[in-house]
Design a protein around this motif. Structure first.
Motif, PDB file in Angstrom:
ATOM      1  N   GLY A   4      -5.795  -7.176 -24.484  1.00 45.93           N
ATOM      2  CA  GLY A   4      -4.401  -7.514 -24.234  1.00 45.93           C
ATOM      3  C   GLY A   4      -3.576  -7.133 -25.445  1.00 45.93           C
ATOM      4  O   GLY A   4      -3.889  -7.539 -26.563  1.00 45.93           O
ATOM      5  N   LEU A   5      -2.547  -6.333 -25.237  1.00 45.02           N
ATOM      6  CA  LEU A   5      -1.691  -5.885 -26.331  1.00 45.02           C
ATOM      7  C   LEU A   5      -0.464  -6.783 -26.417  1.00 45.02           C
ATOM      8  O   LEU A   5       0.316  -6.880 -25.475  1.00 45.02           O
ATOM      9  CB  LEU A   5      -1.259  -4.432 -26.111  1.00 45.02           C
ATOM     10  CG  LEU A   5      -2.385  -3.409 -26.022  1.00 45.02           C
ATOM     11  CD1 LEU A   5      -1.839  -2.040 -25.643  1.00 45.02           C
ATOM     12  CD2 LEU A   5      -3.162  -3.343 -27.334  1.00 45.02           C
ATOM     13  N   ALA A  25      -6.554 -14.985 -24.487  1.00 46.01           N
ATOM     14  CA  ALA A  25      -7.958 -14.626 -24.728  1.00 46.01           C
ATOM     15  C   ALA A  25      -8.919 -15.638 -24.123  1.00 46.01           C
ATOM     16  O   ALA A  25     -10.082 -15.304 -23.855  1.00 46.01           O
ATOM     17  CB  ALA A  25      -8.207 -14.494 -26.231  1.00 46.01           C
ATOM     18  N   SER A  26      -8.460 -16.861 -23.886  1.00 49.49           N
ATOM     19  CA  SER A  26      -9.359 -17.918 -23.412  1.00 49.49           C
ATOM     20  C   SER A  26      -9.195 -18.281 -21.939  1.00 49.49           C
ATOM     21  O   SER A  26     -10.141 -18.764 -21.317  1.00 49.49           O
ATOM     22  CB  SER A  26      -9.145 -19.189 -24.249  1.00 49.49           C
ATOM     23  OG  SER A  26      -9.407 -18.940 -25.603  1.00 49.49           O
ATOM     24  N   GLN A  32     -10.012  -9.745 -25.675  1.00 50.58           N
ATOM     25  CA  GLN A  32      -9.500  -9.755 -27.034  1.00 50.58           C
ATOM     26  C   GLN A  32      -7.993  -9.500 -26.966  1.00 50.58           C
ATOM     27  O   GLN A  32      -7.518  -8.823 -26.054  1.00 50.58           O
ATOM     28  CB  GLN A  32     -10.181  -8.653 -27.857  1.00 50.58           C
ATOM     29  CG  GLN A  32     -10.091  -8.825 -29.348  1.00 50.58           C
ATOM     30  CD  GLN A  32     -10.938  -7.777 -30.072  1.00 50.58           C
ATOM     31  OE1 GLN A  32     -10.833  -6.590 -29.834  1.00 50.58           O
ATOM     32  NE2 GLN A  32     -11.778  -8.243 -30.998  1.00 50.58           N
ATOM     33  N   VAL A  33      -7.260 -10.054 -27.924  1.00 52.97           N
ATOM     34  CA  VAL A  33      -5.821  -9.813 -28.020  1.00 52.97           C
ATOM     35  C   VAL A  33      -5.547  -9.084 -29.324  1.00 52.97           C
ATOM     36  O   VAL A  33      -5.997  -9.514 -30.389  1.00 52.97           O
ATOM     37  CB  VAL A  33      -5.022 -11.136 -27.963  1.00 52.97           C
ATOM     38  CG1 VAL A  33      -3.547 -10.895 -28.267  1.00 52.97           C
ATOM     39  CG2 VAL A  33      -5.183 -11.806 -26.600  1.00 52.97           C
ATOM     40  N   TRP A  34      -4.842  -7.959 -29.212  1.00 56.48           N
ATOM     41  CA  TRP A  34      -4.440  -7.196 -30.377  1.00 56.48           C
ATOM     42  C   TRP A  34      -2.961  -7.446 -30.645  1.00 56.48           C
ATOM     43  O   TRP A  34      -2.125  -7.233 -29.761  1.00 56.48           O
ATOM     44  CB  TRP A  34      -4.678  -5.701 -30.181  1.00 56.48           C
ATOM     45  CG  TRP A  34      -6.115  -5.299 -30.157  1.00 56.48           C
ATOM     46  CD1 TRP A  34      -7.215  -6.114 -30.154  1.00 56.48           C
ATOM     47  CD2 TRP A  34      -6.620  -3.961 -30.113  1.00 56.48           C
ATOM     48  NE1 TRP A  34      -8.361  -5.366 -30.117  1.00 56.48           N
ATOM     49  CE2 TRP A  34      -8.031  -4.049 -30.090  1.00 56.48           C
ATOM     50  CE3 TRP A  34      -6.022  -2.713 -30.091  1.00 56.48           C
ATOM     51  CZ2 TRP A  34      -8.839  -2.919 -30.046  1.00 56.48           C
ATOM     52  CZ3 TRP A  34      -6.833  -1.587 -30.046  1.00 56.48           C
ATOM     53  CH2 TRP A  34      -8.224  -1.689 -30.035  1.00 56.48           C
ATOM     54  N   PHE A  35      -2.655  -7.897 -31.852  1.00 57.38           N
ATOM     55  CA  PHE A  35      -1.275  -8.066 -32.289  1.00 57.38           C
ATOM     56  C   PHE A  35      -0.785  -6.693 -32.760  1.00 57.38           C
ATOM     57  O   PHE A  35      -1.222  -6.214 -33.801  1.00 57.38           O
ATOM     58  CB  PHE A  35      -1.194  -9.054 -33.448  1.00 57.38           C
ATOM     59  CG  PHE A  35      -1.475 -10.484 -33.075  1.00 57.38           C
ATOM     60  CD1 PHE A  35      -0.437 -11.402 -32.972  1.00 57.38           C
ATOM     61  CD2 PHE A  35      -2.773 -10.926 -32.847  1.00 57.38           C
ATOM     62  CE1 PHE A  35      -0.685 -12.736 -32.652  1.00 57.38           C
ATOM     63  CE2 PHE A  35      -3.042 -12.247 -32.530  1.00 57.38           C
ATOM     64  CZ  PHE A  35      -1.989 -13.153 -32.425  1.00 57.38           C
ATOM     65  N   LYS A  70      -7.195  -9.226 -33.117  1.00 51.80           N
ATOM     66  CA  LYS A  70      -7.230  -8.078 -34.023  1.00 51.80           C
ATOM     67  C   LYS A  70      -5.781  -7.665 -34.266  1.00 51.80           C
ATOM     68  O   LYS A  70      -4.938  -7.813 -33.378  1.00 51.80           O
ATOM     69  CB  LYS A  70      -8.019  -6.940 -33.364  1.00 51.80           C
ATOM     70  CG  LYS A  70      -8.123  -5.684 -34.191  1.00 51.80           C
ATOM     71  CD  LYS A  70      -8.932  -4.616 -33.470  1.00 51.80           C
ATOM     72  CE  LYS A  70      -8.846  -3.313 -34.244  1.00 51.80           C
ATOM     73  NZ  LYS A  70      -9.571  -2.243 -33.603  1.00 51.80           N
ATOM     74  N   SER A  71      -5.497  -7.161 -35.449  1.00 49.20           N
ATOM     75  CA  SER A  71      -4.155  -6.634 -35.701  1.00 49.20           C
ATOM     76  C   SER A  71      -4.176  -5.118 -35.509  1.00 49.20           C
ATOM     77  O   SER A  71      -5.229  -4.490 -35.635  1.00 49.20           O
ATOM     78  CB  SER A  71      -3.698  -6.974 -37.123  1.00 49.20           C
ATOM     79  OG  SER A  71      -4.474  -6.278 -38.066  1.00 49.20           O
TER      80      SER A  71
END
Length: 190
Positions: A4-5, A25-26, A32-35, A70-71
């Motif tokens: 997910g962006l 994310a949960s 996973q979520v990317w910032f 993750k960034s």
């Protein structure tokens, strides 16, 4: 992996961002979520915007060792203004084994048809939409690529945080502790 962006200036990142990313994310099928830290937005006042590398550093402090997050500085090297469709194409080329979806607020869904090549985005990507205060979007709500989530609403903004710091208010509980400590140490937003 299904990513997910979560795009934003994150000026600064705060608990609202973190809680939303954690929800995505949960409680969804995102793994996973990317910032995705956005470079300078011409619509935002430059004086209040920390340099993109500093905002990326704050996001990294907020994430810590959490494997769900993750960034990304992917847009730092792309032509400006950065369009989501171009960022998605670049990410797909760089990470061919990942599937990318967007995390956007209900307020952004309202104007989504104004985004460059929005039809192409909807053909190839899912939109995970989180509720925003005083928003009741009708457009695209029933589109097959749009997933309306029940993420809790947190009416906290980076503008509120910056103004509070400027006015010498204690807002340490509104940000992850390492973020607050770094902002305080560097005298940002004062």
């Amino acid at each position: 992996m299904h990513i997910g962006l979560f795009f934003g200036s994150f000026n600064p990142v705060h608990i609202g961002h973190m809680a939303l990313a954690n929800y995505m994310a949960s409680f969804t099928d995102l793994e996973q979520v990317w910032f995705v830290v956005s470079p300078h937005n011409p619509l935002k006042e430059k004086s209040s915007l920390l340099h993109q590398n500093e905002r990326l550093h704050l996001v990294n402090l907020a994430i810590g060792d959490n494997d769900l997050f993750k960034s990304s500085n992917i847009e730092f090297g792309l032509p400006q203004p950065s369009y989501t469709i171009n960022t998605l194409a670049h990410l797909k080329e760089k990470y061919p084994n990942h599937r990318f979806s967007l995390i956007i607020g209900e307020d952004n869904l309202e104007s989504f048809t104004k985004w460059k090549n929005y039809e192409e985005i909807l053909k190839k990507h899912l939109l995970y939409v989180y509720p925003r205060p005083n928003c009741d979007v009708k457009m695209l709500k029933n589109h097959s690529s749009v997933i309306i989530t029940e993420a809790p609403q947190m009416d906290i903004s980076s503008t509120f945080i910056r103004n509070a710091i400027h006015n010498k208010k204690d807002i340490s509980c509104f940000m992850p502790l390492p973020v607050w400590q770094y902002i305080d140490e560097m005298h940002y937003y004062k």
